[in-house]
Design a protein around this motif. Structure first.
Motif, PDB file in Angstrom:
ATOM      1  N   THR A  60       0.794  -1.231   0.000  1.00 26.43           N
ATOM      2  CA  THR A  60       0.000   0.000   0.000  1.00 26.43           C
ATOM      3  C   THR A  60       0.826   1.282   0.000  1.00 26.43           C
ATOM      4  N   LEU A  61       2.005   1.257   0.570  1.00 33.82           N
ATOM      5  CA  LEU A  61       2.787   2.495   0.673  1.00 33.82           C
ATOM      6  C   LEU A  61       4.099   2.455  -0.105  1.00 33.82           C
ATOM      7  N   ILE A  62       4.867   1.416   0.076  1.00 30.30           N
ATOM      8  CA  ILE A  62       6.226   1.407  -0.453  1.00 30.30           C
ATOM      9  C   ILE A  62       6.251   1.179  -1.963  1.00 30.30           C
ATOM     10  N   LEU A  63       5.646   0.090  -2.423  1.00 30.34           N
ATOM     11  CA  LEU A  63       5.710  -0.238  -3.851  1.00 30.34           C
ATOM     12  C   LEU A  63       5.058   0.797  -4.773  1.00 30.34           C
ATOM     13  N   PRO A  64       3.876   1.344  -4.439  1.00 33.30           N
ATOM     14  CA  PRO A  64       3.318   2.355  -5.354  1.00 33.30           C
ATOM     15  C   PRO A  64       4.218   3.578  -5.512  1.00 33.30           C
ATOM     16  N   CYS A  65       4.777   4.051  -4.416  1.00 35.18           N
ATOM     17  CA  CYS A  65       5.663   5.219  -4.511  1.00 35.18           C
ATOM     18  C   CYS A  65       6.955   4.875  -5.237  1.00 35.18           C
ATOM     19  N   ALA A  66       7.489   3.686  -4.976  1.00 32.15           N
ATOM     20  CA  ALA A  66       8.723   3.286  -5.651  1.00 32.15           C
ATOM     21  C   ALA A  66       8.487   3.129  -7.152  1.00 32.15           C
ATOM     22  N   CYS A  67       7.359   2.560  -7.535  1.00 36.51           N
ATOM     23  CA  CYS A  67       7.049   2.414  -8.964  1.00 36.51           C
ATOM     24  C   CYS A  67       6.813   3.773  -9.609  1.00 36.51           C
ATOM     25  N   TYR A  68       6.130   4.660  -8.891  1.00 34.97           N
ATOM     26  CA  TYR A  68       5.892   6.009  -9.407  1.00 34.97           C
ATOM     27  C   TYR A  68       7.211   6.730  -9.660  1.00 34.97           C
ATOM     28  N   LEU A  69       8.113   6.631  -8.690  1.00 36.20           N
ATOM     29  CA  LEU A  69       9.415   7.274  -8.856  1.00 36.20           C
ATOM     30  C   LEU A  69      10.213   6.633  -9.985  1.00 36.20           C
ATOM     31  N   SER A  70      10.096   5.322 -10.121  1.00 34.67           N
ATOM     32  CA  SER A  70      10.838   4.625 -11.165  1.00 34.67           C
ATOM     33  C   SER A  70      10.304   4.956 -12.558  1.00 34.67           C
ATOM     34  N   LEU A  71       8.980   5.008 -12.685  1.00 36.85           N
ATOM     35  CA  LEU A  71       8.380   5.271 -13.993  1.00 36.85           C
ATOM     36  C   LEU A  71       8.547   6.710 -14.447  1.00 36.85           C
ATOM     37  N   LEU A  72       8.470   7.634 -13.515  1.00 35.82           N
ATOM     38  CA  LEU A  72       8.525   9.053 -13.869  1.00 35.82           C
ATOM     39  C   LEU A  72       9.857   9.696 -13.490  1.00 35.82           C
TER      40      LEU A  72
END
Length: 111
Positions: A60-72
């Motif tokens: 819920t917290l770590i993976l969505p933000c990490a993916c967001y940072l990785s993609l953008l």
């Protein structure tokens, strides 16, 4: 439980009356089996707390933000990046405290 129940319900023929009865029976059997597992396994609640503290914060917290940072990467401003990093840190800290708490209660109940 809903995905499991829906997958099992898809195997039922399309007759409406029978499908409702089978759907009720499937869901009742799933709930009863969960009850039996919960009552028969010692420390089931504590094990679920351990799994929840590990994976809930991750999903819920770590993976969505990490993916967001990785993609953008390179297209977000400093504010958005710092907010994501703060959320990731909060998720990691919460996961560590929850895991420690669950493990300490499991160890406490074992001894």
């Amino acid at each position: 439980m809903s995905p499991v129940a829906m997958s099992l319900e898809e195997l039922i023929p399309a007759n409406r009356v029978k499908s409702h009865i089978y759907a009720i029976l499937i869901r009742t059997a799933l709930v009863m089996s969960t009850l039996v597992v919960g009552l028969s396994i010692p420390f089931f609640g504590l094990v679920m707390a351990l799994i929840g503290s590990l994976f809930t914060m991750l999903v819920t917290l770590i993976l969505p933000c990490a993916c967001y940072l990785s993609l953008l990467r390179g297209r977000i401003d400093l504010f958005q990046g710092s907010i994501c990093v703060v959320i990731i840190i909060i998720g990691i800290v919460s996961s560590v405290f929850g895991t420690y708490s669950a493990l300490s209660k499991i160890i406490e109940n074992l001894s």
